[in-house]
Design a protein around this motif. Structure first.
Motif, short mmCIF file in Angstrom:
data_model
loop_
_atom_site.label_atom_id
_atom_site.label_comp_id
_atom_site.label_asym_id
_atom_site.label_seq_id
_atom_site.Cartn_x
_atom_site.Cartn_y
_atom_site.Cartn_z
N MET A 302 0.83 -1.21 0.00
CA MET A 302 0.00 0.00 0.00
C MET A 302 0.87 1.26 0.00
SD MET A 302 -3.01 -1.15 2.68
CE MET A 302 -3.79 0.44 2.61
N GLN A 303 1.99 1.23 0.71
CA GLN A 303 2.89 2.37 0.74
C GLN A 303 3.51 2.61 -0.64
OE1 GLN A 303 3.35 4.52 3.08
NE2 GLN A 303 5.06 5.67 2.19
N ALA A 306 0.95 4.19 -2.89
CA ALA A 306 0.73 5.61 -2.55
C ALA A 306 1.81 6.50 -3.15
CB ALA A 306 0.68 5.78 -1.05
N GLN A 307 2.97 5.96 -3.43
CA GLN A 307 4.06 6.74 -4.01
C GLN A 307 4.03 6.77 -5.54
OE1 GLN A 307 7.62 5.07 -2.34
NE2 GLN A 307 7.28 5.95 -0.31
N ASN A 308 3.14 6.02 -6.14
CA ASN A 308 3.04 5.97 -7.60
C ASN A 308 2.29 7.20 -8.09
OD1 ASN A 308 2.82 5.32 -10.28
ND2 ASN A 308 1.87 3.30 -9.94
N THR A 309 2.98 8.10 -8.75
CA THR A 309 2.38 9.36 -9.20
C THR A 309 1.42 9.17 -10.37
OG1 THR A 309 4.29 9.74 -10.64
CG2 THR A 309 4.36 10.70 -8.42
N ASN A 318 -5.87 8.18 0.08
CA ASN A 318 -6.49 7.23 1.01
C ASN A 318 -5.56 6.08 1.36
OD1 ASN A 318 -9.48 7.96 1.54
ND2 ASN A 318 -9.25 8.29 -0.66
N LEU A 319 -4.76 5.63 0.42
CA LEU A 319 -3.78 4.59 0.73
C LEU A 319 -2.80 5.09 1.79
CD1 LEU A 319 -3.01 3.21 -2.87
CD2 LEU A 319 -4.13 1.96 -1.00
N ARG A 320 -2.32 6.30 1.62
CA ARG A 320 -1.35 6.85 2.57
C ARG A 320 -2.00 7.10 3.94
NH1 ARG A 320 3.55 6.54 4.35
NH2 ARG A 320 4.29 8.47 5.33
#
Length: 411
Positions: A302-303, A306-309, A318-320
């Motif tokens: 999930m982290q 969340a970093q995938n632009t 929401n993932l972060r």
């Protein structure tokens, strides 16, 4: 016998000399004295038959008179010495008085000389001032206008423009006739005003330069920010149904991790057992992986997403936020362990009621956060209302360039 009488007579004389004034009885030859004995016996060579005592008392009386005379001479010499000392002291006092008077006269003379010098200096200053005034008064009109003032100050190295010369003239012109008379002409006052104006001008220039520098710094910062935004990838603002559902499913992680705190509630309220059973079933899939690696893999996955632009911003947020909520569950765990340890050390272990109440509070808080985030995500709006947690989630995804309202890149 004659020698004995003589020695006794000398003894009496010595006694007179030591004891002071001679006793009358001793000089006349009283019966109790040795001289009386000598006189009573007499001597055969005397024609009158009278005692010979007078022949021995006459030297004693002479010695007493001599001693008295000597004492009188010494007293007279002492009086003369005292008189001489008084005269010398009087002469010394007269000398001191003369010296003080002389010093006073010298001081008066010096004061008079100082006053004279000051008067001469004042007269010289007045002559110099008049001469300087005449050098300014070019037309010899008895007054100085603004142009004459400007020209005269220029000759002294003080540069003024026409406006400053007029301003200076108005500041010095006490009677307001537009001219400077001799009594109004004060070069020191003019110089002081010019220095004050120059200081004000320098302060204004410094302030202007400071504002200019600040403006340049702000412009530079703005330009750097624009360049940074231009280097970022364009924001994906997709908020379709798949994105919203994916955002909701992201919160299964903190819910599954909070199940251990909600067991007392499930036992107290049977209608919660159905949702709890479904959550336990999903949690069992990840728990089947030994050493807790299943949950760890889910957290890391999930982290990374969340970093995938390239993913939608709503989903990334929401993932972060879900990951931060799950990490926040460590705090009540540490606090519960600390309280339990402290109470056990004090000999009063935690009661079951207290433990159940604390666990229920933790689960309710997590469930409320998940419910708020779920509703907001289903509406297509990022749930940014959680204190601190939403702020950290927003900072974590600030690596994209926002879009303008028309869909173009926003710089």
């Amino acid at each position: 016998m004659s020698s004995m009488a003589s020695s006794q007579g000398l003894g009496s004389t010595a006694f007179v000399a030591v004891a002071g004034a001679p006793r009358p009885a001793a000089l006349r030859g009283s019966p109790g004295s040795p001289s009386f004995e000598f006189r009573s016996k007499g001597a055969s060579g005397s024609s009158s038959g009278r005692p010979e005592a007078m022949s021995h008392d006459t030297p004693a009386a002479s010695l007493a008179v001599s001693l008295a005379a000597s004492l009188a001479v010494k007293r007279k010499a002492s009086r003369r010495s005292a008189t001489r000392a008084s005269v010398v002291g009087l002469k010394a006092t007269d000398t001191d008085v003369d010296l003080v008077t002389q010093l006073q006269l010298e001081a008066s003379k010096l004061r008079a000389e100082v006053s004279s010098l000051e008067a001469e200096r004042e007269e010289q200053l007045q002559r110099d001032r008049l001469s300087l005034f005449r050098s300014f008064d070019l037309d010899s009109s008895g007054g100085i206008d603004d142009q004459e003032l400007r020209h005269g100050l220029h000759g002294l190295g003080l540069e003024l423009d026409s406006l400053e010369a007029s301003k200076l003239l108005r500041a010095l012109d006490k009677n307001g006739d537009g001219m400077l008379q001799l009594e109004e002409f004060h070069l020191q006052a003019a110089s002081k005003l010019i220095k004050e104006w120059r200081a004000e001008e320098r302060a204004a220039e410094d302030a202007s330069h400071a504002l200019e520098r600040q403006s340049k710094e702000l412009e530079s910062e703005k330009q750097a920010e624009q360049e940074f935004l231009a280097s970022l990838p364009l924001e994906n603002d997709d908020a379709g149904l798949p994105t919203r559902l994916a955002s909701v499913f992201a919160y299964l992680l903190p819910l599954m991790d909070a199940l251990r705190y909600g067991v007392p509630l499930a036992l107290a309220f049977p209608f919660l057992q159905g949702p709890f059973s479904a959550l336990f079933l999903i949690s069992g899939v990840f728990s089947a992986v030994p050493l807790g690696l299943g949950y760890l893999a889910l957290l890391i996955g999930m982290q990374s997403l969340a970093q995938n632009t390239e993913l939608p911003k709503l989903l990334r947020f929401n993932l972060r936020q879900s990951v931060i909520l799950d990490v926040a569950l460590l705090v009540p765990g540490f606090l519960g362990s600390a309280v339990s340890f402290a109470l056990d050390a004090a000999g009063t272990p935690v009661s079951d009621e207290l433990a159940a109440t604390g666990n229920s509070i933790v689960f309710v808080l997590i469930a409320a956060c998940v419910a708020y985030s779920t509703v907001s995500s289903l509406l297509g709006v990022a749930p940014t209302g959680l204190p601190y947690i939403s702020q950290k989630a927003t900072e974590a995804i600030s690596d994209i360039r926002p879009n303008a309202e028309d869909g173009s890149a926003k710089l």
